[in-house]
Structures are given as structure tokens and as C-alpha cells.
Scaffold this motif. Structure first.
Motif, PDB file in Angstrom:
ATOM      1  N   UNK A  73       4.510  46.799  -0.182  1.00  0.00           N
ATOM      2  CA  UNK A  73       3.868  46.804  -1.496  1.00  0.00           C
ATOM      3  C   UNK A  73       2.905  47.971  -1.680  1.00  0.00           C
ATOM      4  N   UNK A  74       2.492  48.593  -0.579  1.00  0.00           N
ATOM      5  CA  UNK A  74       1.554  49.714  -0.677  1.00  0.00           C
ATOM      6  C   UNK A  74       2.235  51.075  -0.577  1.00  0.00           C
ATOM      7  N   UNK A  75       3.533  51.088  -0.371  1.00  0.00           N
ATOM      8  CA  UNK A  75       4.255  52.347  -0.292  1.00  0.00           C
ATOM      9  C   UNK A  75       4.200  53.181  -1.584  1.00  0.00           C
ATOM     10  N   UNK A  76       4.123  52.560  -2.782  1.00  0.00           N
ATOM     11  CA  UNK A  76       4.001  53.377  -4.002  1.00  0.00           C
ATOM     12  C   UNK A  76       2.789  54.298  -4.007  1.00  0.00           C
ATOM     13  N   UNK A  77       1.784  54.005  -3.181  1.00  0.00           N
ATOM     14  CA  UNK A  77       0.607  54.861  -3.137  1.00  0.00           C
ATOM     15  C   UNK A  77       0.938  56.229  -2.560  1.00  0.00           C
ATOM     16  N   UNK A  78       2.053  56.332  -1.851  1.00  0.00           N
ATOM     17  CA  UNK A  78       2.518  57.643  -1.367  1.00  0.00           C
ATOM     18  C   UNK A  78       2.884  58.546  -2.537  1.00  0.00           C
ATOM     19  N   UNK A  79       3.350  57.967  -3.623  1.00  0.00           N
ATOM     20  CA  UNK A  79       3.789  58.762  -4.771  1.00  0.00           C
ATOM     21  C   UNK A  79       2.640  59.481  -5.447  1.00  0.00           C
ATOM     22  N   UNK A  80       1.417  58.960  -5.287  1.00  0.00           N
ATOM     23  CA  UNK A  80       0.260  59.631  -5.883  1.00  0.00           C
ATOM     24  C   UNK A  80      -0.556  60.361  -4.823  1.00  0.00           C
ATOM     25  N   UNK A  81      -0.008  60.490  -3.626  1.00  0.00           N
ATOM     26  CA  UNK A  81      -0.619  61.302  -2.588  1.00  0.00           C
ATOM     27  C   UNK A  81      -1.890  60.757  -1.987  1.00  0.00           C
ATOM     28  N   UNK A  82      -2.063  59.443  -1.981  1.00  0.00           N
ATOM     29  CA  UNK A  82      -3.289  58.877  -1.429  1.00  0.00           C
ATOM     30  C   UNK A  82      -3.283  58.966   0.098  1.00  0.00           C
ATOM     31  N   UNK A  83      -4.247  59.660   0.691  1.00  0.00           N
ATOM     32  CA  UNK A  83      -4.276  59.782   2.155  1.00  0.00           C
ATOM     33  C   UNK A  83      -4.630  58.459   2.821  1.00  0.00           C
ATOM     34  N   UNK A  84      -4.271  58.332   4.093  1.00  0.00           N
ATOM     35  CA  UNK A  84      -4.429  57.065   4.807  1.00  0.00           C
ATOM     36  C   UNK A  84      -5.882  56.623   4.874  1.00  0.00           C
ATOM     37  N   UNK A  95      -1.369  47.308  -6.406  1.00  0.00           N
ATOM     38  CA  UNK A  95      -0.361  46.957  -5.401  1.00  0.00           C
ATOM     39  C   UNK A  95      -0.656  45.589  -4.803  1.00  0.00           C
ATOM     40  N   UNK A  96      -1.946  45.306  -4.592  1.00  0.00           N
ATOM     41  CA  UNK A  96      -2.336  44.007  -4.045  1.00  0.00           C
ATOM     42  C   UNK A  96      -1.926  42.878  -4.983  1.00  0.00           C
ATOM     43  N   UNK A  97      -2.062  43.094  -6.284  1.00  0.00           N
ATOM     44  CA  UNK A  97      -1.666  42.068  -7.259  1.00  0.00           C
ATOM     45  C   UNK A  97      -0.226  41.637  -7.017  1.00  0.00           C
ATOM     46  N   UNK A  98       0.677  42.618  -6.866  1.00  0.00           N
ATOM     47  CA  UNK A  98       2.093  42.281  -6.694  1.00  0.00           C
ATOM     48  C   UNK A  98       2.364  41.663  -5.331  1.00  0.00           C
ATOM     49  N   UNK A  99       1.689  42.134  -4.313  1.00  0.00           N
ATOM     50  CA  UNK A  99       1.818  41.519  -2.981  1.00  0.00           C
ATOM     51  C   UNK A  99       1.346  40.066  -3.026  1.00  0.00           C
ATOM     52  N   UNK A 100       0.219  39.841  -3.673  1.00  0.00           N
ATOM     53  CA  UNK A 100      -0.352  38.504  -3.776  1.00  0.00           C
ATOM     54  C   UNK A 100       0.547  37.592  -4.607  1.00  0.00           C
ATOM     55  N   UNK A 101       1.091  38.145  -5.675  1.00  0.00           N
ATOM     56  CA  UNK A 101       1.961  37.342  -6.539  1.00  0.00           C
ATOM     57  C   UNK A 101       3.221  36.923  -5.791  1.00  0.00           C
TER      58      UNK A 101
END
Length: 414
Positions: free
Chosen positions: A142-153, A96-102
Motif C-alpha cells: 500500500x505504500x509503494x505508490x509513494x515511489x511515484x512521487x520520489x519520497x525517500x525512505x 496510503x494508510x487509509x487504503x491499507x486500513x480499509x
């Protein structure tokens, strides 16, 4: 206290070690003014972070709670104590950071914020600490996709801290290219490319920890032996003032919007590709790019006494910043704002002293006068310390800025 805050003393120690080696072996990696400029931008970023709240967790946590039935159905069960889970979390965060940085390099409004990290015309560990103080608050998207894999805060926060801490060490020129690492990880070699303004290197190598994203998505560029990196940005800042650093591209876009006659450009230039300028605005206000064939680093002439004064003040600001970060929880919001304002003002004026700006002479005396006037309002011991500091600094600065006609420092070219 988060991992990044705990890492700050180690960052500063590493900077001192690299600086000592630079002086011992004559590498020429450090200049006092550029290093202070980078560190001042980093300090301003940290202290303003104490009085502004990011939106990521404010949005992420409620959505995470809302999606609990989905996570239970999918069997997601992340654990911070599981090393494999942490490694996967860092990899997912870095993607996600890659795309935010890009996007930060490719869209004007995002570049306005990220530009601060690239302005230094030197490349050393202080460059890693050169960070913006907060632009358009939409990086959380850019970090919202991490919700799709259930990553806790809590795992998101830890992965983000690891990602950021890792990036510190790659800001050095003295670590050689290691072939196997270049295929997998972000290294000093491929990150030097990222910071270079050479045409072949511009907008390459966006990864934070893993370089594999750049290889997958066509943005990888190897450091070339016949093409030495020239650091900085094509439209140089030419100042060590951290506020000017943060406003540089916003100011340019605002002026372009003012000068252009096209209402479409006035509204959209903010979100156009980085570097886009309306033709009529560019004609009205040309901004020359650096001449890379005869590149000269910004290094204005000021007296050696004023340079050492600026260094001494920066040491004071650094110490005050560490105290403020550790004591922030015991202060109310008004006290925090006052402390951040006083520190920020000092950093700005100190940058202008290093610029040799004519107004810095009076501005520094005014700053010290405000501190002296405020000293009686503080607890006795603190007030006495700040009052003494203000008087001694004012006497020294008066001597250096208004009476001392000592030798100046020559401009350094590269």
C-alpha cells in the motif's frame, strides 16, 4: 532509535495520568484485566518486532535507487528539514494508510491481523497500544505508490512514525467533539466510532491523521448522541492472552477451511470479504455474535490477590521490555530470541491468570522454575536478581493459587 520507541515513555505517562483521573472522578474507563490485556498485546508486538524484519524498506530502498533517473527528470527533491515537505509526506503517507486500513477491515486475512487492535471492550489510551504481532507481510504494498512521487525512505519512516504517534491520543472517551476538527482530522470522537461494534458504526472512519479521506470515499460516520458506542468486536475474544488475541481469526478461518467440503472455499475464504463463512462450516461450528441489546463485557472472577499478582508481574514485564528494547543492539540474534521467548511466555501466562484458566496455576510455576534454572547461566548480578525474583514470585503464587481461598471479584456488566 526511532520516534515511536522514544515516544513509549510518554505513552505510558499519559496512560498513568488518564488512569489517575479515571480513579479520581470515577469515570469507569479502566478495568485492570482489560488494560493489562491491551498493554500485553502491545508489548508482544514490540518485542517480536525485534526478531522479525518488515519488508517495506527491503523492497522500497532498492526500487528508490533504481528510479533515480526518473526523479531527476521530474525534479523531485524532498528534504526532511523542510516543514512543508514533511507535512506533504504525512498527508501522502496517511492517504496510503487509509487504503491499507480499509482493506484490513474488508478482507479476511488482513482483518485477522488488525482485529487485535479492536478486541478491547474498553476504550482508553491502553487501547491505542494494543497492536498485532505481525500477520501476512504484504502491508508494504500500500505504500509503494509513494515511489511515484520520489519520497525517500527516511521521509517515509518519519511520516509513518508521526502518523502512528498521532493516533495514540484519539483513543480516549473524555475529549469532546470539536466541530471544526471533525471535518479535517481524526479525533477522539470520530475514532470512537471506528472502534464501536454498533451496526451504524461498523467499518467507518479509517483515516490515521486526516478524516478527509473518509469524507471523500464515503466511509465517514459521525458519532451520534443517541447511539452510545459499544466497544469490542461482534465475535468476542473472551481472553486476556495476547497470543490468543493474535490467533483468534486465523484459528477461525483454519477451522472453517477444515469443516467446509468445498475446495473452492477452502482456498479462497482467506481472501473473501471479512465475515464470510462457508454455510456448511458455519453449521458445523456456529460462532455467536455479541448481544448488543444486553452487552456484557468479559470480566472473569479471580481472587483479588491473583489480580494484584498479575499486575505486579505486568510491571516487571514492562520494565524488562524497555530494557530489552534499549539493549537490543548489544545482543546477538540467539540472545534476542531467548529473551523474547521468555517475555512472551510470561505475557501469555499472565493473560491466562487474568482469565482464571485452570492450567495457569501450574504454567506460572513452570515458568518461574525455568527462570530459576537459567539464573546461574547469566552474569552474576543479573542471575542473582532473576533468581531472587523467581523464588519470591513462586512463593507468592503458590500461596495465592494453591492455598489462598480469598474473595473473588464480581463480574462487571455494561
Amino acid at each position: 532509535m526511532n520516534l515511536v520507541t522514544l515516544a513509549i515513555p510518554f505513552f505510558l505517562l499519559a496512560v498513568l495520568v488518564e488512569l489517575a483521573l479515571d480513579r479520581r472522578y470515577g469515570w469507569g474507563l479502566y478495568r485492570l484485566n482489560d488494560a493489562i490485556g491491551s498493554l500485553s498485546a502491545g508489548i508482544l508486538s514490540r518485542i517480536t518486532g525485534l526478531i522479525r524484519k518488515g519488508l517495506l524498506l527491503v523492497i522500497y530502498i532498492p526500487l528508490f535507487e533504481l528510479l533515480q533517473p526518473y526523479y531527476q527528470a521530474m525534479g523531485f527533491n524532498w528534504s526532511l528539514d523542510n516543514g512543508w515537505h514533511l507535512l506533504l509526506a504525512v498527508a501522502a503517507y496517511d492517504f496510503c494508510y487509509y487504503w491499507k486500513h480499509r482493506f484490513a477491515h474488508e478482507i479476511n486475512i488482513f482483518w485477522a491481523d488488525h482485529l487485535v487492535h479492536h478486541q478491547s471492550e474498553d476504550y482508553n489510551l491502553t487501547t491505542a497500544l494494543r497492536q498485532p504481532s505481525g500477520g501476512l507481510p504484504i502491508g508494504w504494498i500500500f505504500y509503494m505508490p509513494l515511489l511515484l512521487i520520489g519520497m525517500p525512505a527516511e521521509l517515509l519512516i518519519t511520516a509513518g512514525a508521526i502518523d502512528l504517534i498521532y493516533q495514540f491520543w484519539v483513543h480516549t472517551q473524555k475529549f469532546p467533539k470539536v466541530r471544526w476538527m471533525e471535518w479535517i482530522l481524526v479525533t477522539p470522537s470520530n475514532h470512537r466510532v471506528h472502534h464501536a461494534q454498533n451496526k451504524v458504526y461498523v467499518d467507518r472512519n479509517y483515516g490515521g491523521v486526516f478524516i478527509i479521506w473518509d469524507r471523500l470515499f464515503g466511509t465517514y460516520q459521525e458519532e451520534l448522541e443517541g447511539e452510545p458506542c459499544i466497544y469490542g468486536v461482534r465475535k468476542p475474544l473472551n481472553s486476556f492472552d495476547p497470543l490468543a488475541a493474535n490467533l483468534q481469526h486465523y484459528k477461525r478461518m483454519a477451522l472453517d477451511a477444515w469443516h467446509t467440503r468445498s475446495w473452492w472455499d477452502k482456498l479462497t475464504l482467506w481472501f473473501r470479504r471479512t465475515g464470510y463463512r462457508p454455510a456448511d462450516a458455519e453449521t458445523a461450528m456456529p460462532v455467536p455474535s455479541s448481544d448488543l441489546a444486553d452487552f456484557q463485557r468479559y470480566d472473569p472472577q479471580i481472587s483479588s490477590g491473583q489480580r494484584y499478582y498479575a499486575l505486579a508481574q505486568h510491571v516487571v514485564y514492562s520494565g524488562a521490555t524497555l530494557v530489552l528494547i534499549w539493549a537490543a543492539a548489544q545482543l546477538n540474534y540467539g540472545q534476542l530470541v531467548a529473551a523474547v521467548t521468555l517475555l512472551g511466555t510470561g505475557l501469555i501466562i499472565n493473560g491466562r491468570i487474568l482469565d482464571g484458566h485452570r492450567l495457569a496455576r501450574v504454567a506460572e510455576l513452570a515458568r518461574l522454575g525455568v527462570l530459576l534454572a537459567a539464573a546461574p547461566l547469566l552474569p552474576a548480578a543479573l542471575g542473582l536478581g532473576i533468581g531472587t525474583y523467581a523464588v519470591l514470585s513462586a512463593l507468592t503464587w503458590w500461596r495465592l493459587a494453591f492455598a489462598d481461598k480469598g474473595a473473588t471479584v464480581a463480574i462487571v456488566s455494561d
